[in-house]
Design a protein around this motif. Structure first.
Motif, PDB file in Angstrom:
ATOM      1  N   VAL A   1      36.547  34.696  31.932  1.00 14.16           N
ATOM      2  CA  VAL A   1      35.336  34.418  32.703  1.00 14.16           C
ATOM      3  C   VAL A   1      35.749  33.920  34.091  1.00 14.16           C
ATOM      4  N   SER A   2      35.161  34.485  35.124  1.00 17.46           N
ATOM      5  CA  SER A   2      35.488  34.044  36.486  1.00 17.46           C
ATOM      6  C   SER A   2      34.613  32.853  36.852  1.00 17.46           C
ATOM      7  N   LEU A   3      35.227  31.841  37.403  1.00 18.85           N
ATOM      8  CA  LEU A   3      34.476  30.653  37.842  1.00 18.85           C
ATOM      9  C   LEU A   3      35.288  29.999  38.961  1.00 18.85           C
TER      10      LEU A   3
ATOM     11  N   PHE B   1      44.204  34.278  46.653  1.00 18.21           N
ATOM     12  CA  PHE B   1      43.258  35.191  47.310  1.00 18.21           C
ATOM     13  C   PHE B   1      44.042  36.396  47.823  1.00 18.21           C
ATOM     14  N   MET B   2      43.632  37.608  47.403  1.00 18.80           N
ATOM     15  CA  MET B   2      44.410  38.813  47.729  1.00 18.80           C
ATOM     16  C   MET B   2      43.668  39.708  48.716  1.00 18.80           C
ATOM     17  N   ASP B   3      44.466  40.541  49.391  1.00 16.86           N
ATOM     18  CA  ASP B   3      43.911  41.487  50.360  1.00 16.86           C
ATOM     19  C   ASP B   3      43.534  42.784  49.668  1.00 16.86           C
ATOM     20  N   VAL B   4      42.830  42.687  48.551  1.00 13.51           N
ATOM     21  CA  VAL B   4      42.355  43.917  47.906  1.00 13.51           C
ATOM     22  C   VAL B   4      41.230  44.492  48.740  1.00 13.51           C
ATOM     23  N   GLY B   5      41.087  45.816  48.698  1.00 15.63           N
ATOM     24  CA  GLY B   5      40.013  46.466  49.444  1.00 15.63           C
ATOM     25  C   GLY B   5      40.184  46.278  50.937  1.00 15.63           C
TER      26      GLY B   5
ATOM     27  N   LEU C   1      37.970  41.623  28.032  1.00 13.79           N
ATOM     28  CA  LEU C   1      36.966  41.939  29.044  1.00 13.79           C
ATOM     29  C   LEU C   1      36.918  40.802  30.072  1.00 13.79           C
ATOM     30  N   THR C   2      36.746  41.151  31.331  1.00 12.80           N
ATOM     31  CA  THR C   2      36.600  40.136  32.385  1.00 12.80           C
ATOM     32  C   THR C   2      35.166  40.171  32.893  1.00 12.80           C
ATOM     33  N   THR C   3      34.535  39.012  32.976  1.00 13.80           N
ATOM     34  CA  THR C   3      33.115  38.962  33.344  1.00 13.80           C
ATOM     35  C   THR C   3      32.823  37.769  34.249  1.00 13.80           C
TER      36      THR C   3
ATOM     37  N   GLU D   1      38.320  49.454  46.870  1.00 15.40           N
ATOM     38  CA  GLU D   1      37.726  48.145  46.591  1.00 15.40           C
ATOM     39  C   GLU D   1      37.977  47.770  45.129  1.00 15.40           C
ATOM     40  N   MET D   2      38.182  46.475  44.906  1.00 16.36           N
ATOM     41  CA  MET D   2      38.486  46.001  43.554  1.00 16.36           C
ATOM     42  C   MET D   2      37.319  46.271  42.591  1.00 16.36           C
ATOM     43  N   SER D   3      36.093  46.186  43.106  1.00 12.90           N
ATOM     44  CA  SER D   3      34.937  46.405  42.232  1.00 12.90           C
ATOM     45  C   SER D   3      34.903  47.833  41.707  1.00 12.90           C
TER      46      SER D   3
ATOM     47  N   VAL E   1      39.797  31.349  32.162  1.00 12.28           N
ATOM     48  CA  VAL E   1      38.859  31.111  33.262  1.00 12.28           C
ATOM     49  C   VAL E   1      39.595  31.412  34.564  1.00 12.28           C
ATOM     50  N   ASN E   2      39.105  32.398  35.311  1.00 14.22           N
ATOM     51  CA  ASN E   2      39.763  32.788  36.570  1.00 14.22           C
ATOM     52  C   ASN E   2      39.157  32.060  37.758  1.00 14.22           C
ATOM     53  N   MET E   3      39.992  31.389  38.519  1.00 16.81           N
ATOM     54  CA  MET E   3      39.512  30.766  39.761  1.00 16.81           C
ATOM     55  C   MET E   3      40.307  31.348  40.930  1.00 16.81           C
ATOM     56  N   VAL E   4      39.644  32.057  41.825  1.00 12.52           N
ATOM     57  CA  VAL E   4      40.300  32.533  43.048  1.00 12.52           C
ATOM     58  C   VAL E   4      40.266  31.376  44.042  1.00 12.52           C
ATOM     59  N   VAL E   5      41.446  30.983  44.513  1.00 12.39           N
ATOM     60  CA  VAL E   5      41.523  29.801  45.382  1.00 12.39           C
ATOM     61  C   VAL E   5      41.602  30.263  46.832  1.00 12.39           C
TER      62      VAL E   5
ATOM     63  N   THR F   1      37.277  45.024  52.793  1.00  9.20           N
ATOM     64  CA  THR F   1      36.014  44.463  53.263  1.00  9.20           C
ATOM     65  C   THR F   1      35.949  42.945  53.184  1.00  9.20           C
ATOM     66  N   ASN F   2      36.992  42.299  52.644  1.00  4.83           N
ATOM     67  CA  ASN F   2      36.832  40.868  52.375  1.00  4.83           C
ATOM     68  C   ASN F   2      37.382  39.954  53.465  1.00  4.83           C
ATOM     69  N   GLY F   3      37.794  40.537  54.585  1.00  5.16           N
ATOM     70  CA  GLY F   3      38.216  39.724  55.719  1.00  5.16           C
ATOM     71  C   GLY F   3      39.430  38.866  55.441  1.00  5.16           C
TER      72      GLY F   3
ATOM     73  N   GLY G   1      35.153  45.581  36.100  1.00 10.84           N
ATOM     74  CA  GLY G   1      34.277  46.311  37.002  1.00 10.84           C
ATOM     75  C   GLY G   1      34.469  45.806  38.419  1.00 10.84           C
ATOM     76  N   GLY G   2      33.377  45.814  39.162  1.00 10.90           N
ATOM     77  CA  GLY G   2      31.988  45.517  38.921  1.00 10.90           C
ATOM     78  C   GLY G   2      31.829  44.494  37.784  1.00 10.90           C
ATOM     79  N   GLU G   3      30.619  44.354  37.367  1.00 10.88           N
ATOM     80  CA  GLU G   3      30.362  43.420  36.266  1.00 10.88           C
ATOM     81  C   GLU G   3      30.158  44.231  34.983  1.00 10.88           C
ATOM     82  N   PRO G   4      31.121  44.188  34.067  1.00 11.60           N
ATOM     83  CA  PRO G   4      31.057  45.076  32.902  1.00 11.60           C
ATOM     84  C   PRO G   4      29.843  44.844  32.013  1.00 11.60           C
TER      85      PRO G   4
ATOM     86  N   THR H   1      32.007  36.453  48.105  1.00 12.58           N
ATOM     87  CA  THR H   1      32.323  36.720  49.508  1.00 12.58           C
ATOM     88  C   THR H   1      33.698  37.359  49.673  1.00 12.58           C
ATOM     89  N   TYR H   2      34.599  37.112  48.702  1.00 17.78           N
ATOM     90  CA  TYR H   2      35.959  37.643  48.801  1.00 17.78           C
ATOM     91  C   TYR H   2      36.100  38.972  48.080  1.00 17.78           C
ATOM     92  N   CYS H   3      35.047  39.462  47.474  1.00 17.64           N
ATOM     93  CA  CYS H   3      35.166  40.668  46.649  1.00 17.64           C
ATOM     94  C   CYS H   3      34.142  41.727  47.031  1.00 17.64           C
TER      95      CYS H   3
HETATM   96  N1  SAM Z   1      32.681  40.932  37.576  1.00 14.78           N
HETATM   97  C1  SAM Z   1      33.773  40.515  36.790  1.00 14.78           C
HETATM   98  C2  SAM Z   1      34.203  39.119  37.173  1.00 14.78           C
HETATM   99  O1  SAM Z   1      33.564  38.505  38.002  1.00 14.78           O
HETATM  100  O2  SAM Z   1      35.170  38.626  36.611  1.00 14.78           O
HETATM  101  C3  SAM Z   1      34.960  41.455  36.758  1.00 14.78           C
HETATM  102  C4  SAM Z   1      35.397  42.077  38.040  1.00 14.78           C
HETATM  103  S1  SAM Z   1      36.169  40.997  39.182  1.00 14.78           S
HETATM  104  C5  SAM Z   1      36.626  42.153  40.438  1.00 14.78           C
HETATM  105  C6  SAM Z   1      37.678  40.597  38.384  1.00 14.78           C
HETATM  106  C7  SAM Z   1      38.446  39.424  38.934  1.00 14.78           C
HETATM  107  O3  SAM Z   1      38.945  39.739  40.203  1.00 14.78           O
HETATM  108  C8  SAM Z   1      37.619  38.165  39.096  1.00 14.78           C
HETATM  109  O4  SAM Z   1      38.248  37.099  38.438  1.00 14.78           O
HETATM  110  C9  SAM Z   1      37.628  37.968  40.585  1.00 14.78           C
HETATM  111  O5  SAM Z   1      37.556  36.618  40.917  1.00 14.78           O
HETATM  112  C10 SAM Z   1      38.940  38.581  40.995  1.00 14.78           C
HETATM  113  N2  SAM Z   1      38.994  38.941  42.409  1.00 14.78           N
HETATM  114  C11 SAM Z   1      38.120  39.684  43.099  1.00 14.78           C
HETATM  115  N3  SAM Z   1      38.493  39.791  44.392  1.00 14.78           N
HETATM  116  C12 SAM Z   1      39.643  39.094  44.524  1.00 14.78           C
HETATM  117  C13 SAM Z   1      40.527  38.809  45.617  1.00 14.78           C
HETATM  118  N4  SAM Z   1      40.286  39.263  46.832  1.00 14.78           N
HETATM  119  N5  SAM Z   1      41.619  38.070  45.372  1.00 14.78           N
HETATM  120  C14 SAM Z   1      41.867  37.593  44.126  1.00 14.78           C
HETATM  121  N6  SAM Z   1      41.090  37.834  43.060  1.00 14.78           N
HETATM  122  C15 SAM Z   1      39.978  38.563  43.242  1.00 14.78           C
END
Ligand code: SAM
Length: 361
Positions: free
Chosen positions: A149-151, A221-225, A125-127, A355-357, A189-193, A227-229, A98-101, A53-55
């Protein structure tokens, strides 16, 4: 949330490459603020099977969203050529994202090509982990040595709601185990809070990964892009994350692994490992930012919050030489002045940004 009239991808005509500011042979490559170039992030696809929802919110990235046609994507050979040119300017790390690499067909082949072309480079690689269990071994055999790995939550309902693809936590945890078994440990392990969404699970996340060798990074949580409100109220400052973890598991800051490291490291006082915080909003790290980003369609972005990138694809597909490519990269970097996170306000958050993707996280 309003839907953009023109799809993000099709308005991304790259900027023309500027003239060189100085002879790149004259010394190490630095930008207009004296920052070097260390790290290249490559977005290998603008598609993802999650709709976090944030991406990539589903309202915008729906079934009719016009993702890039395949012919617009850089080929593996083109990506390797660009990465080699960046290597010539001293980068020591390449991250595929990516996107999802892992959705990009043959991603293992790209990993193999890069690891052969760029010996000694830290290739990672980030996935989102959805296809990692199946691919971990092939990725390791191709030369990948680390993975992120994002979780966003260990609570299944929260995680399914955040990824908006009904993807269960258990499968990401299995993927992390599979990655470690394949040799890709320790896993980051990436957790966006996001406040009110998953911030109550910060301590659970810390507890789960303490003592495993894996390293959780709590990301603001960042204001990338556009579209994520994003709203400042949704940001949980990293200092608050640290306070919460510290009250459960006493911790202390520890030294960075290298200059410009994105995550600030904290270690548990009982020796059961470490975690990281990435505080792009409350403690901007623009002054040490040494990252360039290559978009899926071959433009170089010098900031995660940029609106436009510089077009390298015309050089690649217009018979440009390796020297042309190298000089273009030098020129873009020499003229780089970005420091978005240092000047962020509620107003800048609403500016048009890529957009970050599309340019890769
Ligand atoms: N699909 C892959 C993934 O889920 O990790 C790689 C791409 S994703 C854009 C890369 C990282 O950016 C993820 O860890 C994701 O949680 C983080 N991310 C995406 N939007 C974000 C936002 N608005 N603020 C902070 N981190 C963000």
């Amino acid at each position: 949330m309003s839907k953009p009239v023109i799809p993000v991808a099709t308005v991304r005509r790259g900027l023309a490459i500027p003239p060189l500011a100085r002879d790149p042979a004259a010394g190490p490559l630095v930008d207009a603020r004296g920052r070097g170039l260390r790290d290249l992030r490559v977005s290998v696809t603008d598609r993802c099977n999650f709709r976090c929802t944030y991406c990539m919110p589903r309202e915008v990235f729906g079934a009719d969203y016009p993702f890039l046609p395949h012919a617009e994507l850089l080929t593996f050979e083109e990506i390797v050529r660009v990465a080699r040119a960046f290597r010539g300017h001293g980068i020591s790390k390449v991250r595929l994202t990516g996107g999802e690499p892992l959705l990009r067909r043959g991603i293992e082949d790209l990993v193999a090509m890069l690891s052969q072309a760029l010996p000694g480079v830290d290739l990672t690689l980030t996935t989102n982990g959805s296809a990692l269990k199946q691919k971990a071994r092939a990725l390791f055999e191709a030369g990948l040595r680390r993975v992120t790995v994002s979780l966003d939550s260990l609570d299944d309902a929260t995680f399914r709601a955040m990824n908006d693809a009904d993807f269960p936590v258990a499968r990401v945890l299995e993927a992390i185990d599979a990655a470690a078994d394949a040799g890709l440990a320790p896993v980051k392990v990436n957790m966006v809070v996001r406040r009110g969404t998953n911030d109550q699970q910060v301590v659970d996340m810390a507890r789960h990964f303490r003592g495993t060798g894996h390293i959780v990074r709590f990301i603001e949580f960042m204001d990338v892009g556009a579209t994520n409100g994003w709203r400042m109220d949704d940001v949980v400052p990293s200092a608050e994350v640290v306070r919460r973890i510290d009250s459960a598991f006493p911790c202390e800051p520890t030294n960075p692994n290298h200059f410009g490291e994105v995550a600030k490291r904290w270690r548990y006082k009982d020796g059961r490992g470490e975690f990281g915080i990435i505080s792009s909003v409350t403690q901007a790290f623009c002054s040490s930012c040494n990252r360039a980003r290559l978009s899926t369609d071959g433009s170089v972005y010098t900031c995660l919050f940029a609106d436009k990138g510089y077009d390298l694809k015309s050089i690649l597909r217009g018979n440009g030489s390796d020297d042309d490519l190298s000089r273009a990269i030098a020129a873009v970097w020499q003229r780089r002045e970005d420091r978005y996170s240092e000047i962020r306000t509620a107003e800048t958050a609403g500016l048009r940004k890529v957009e970050m993707s599309f340019i890769g996280g």
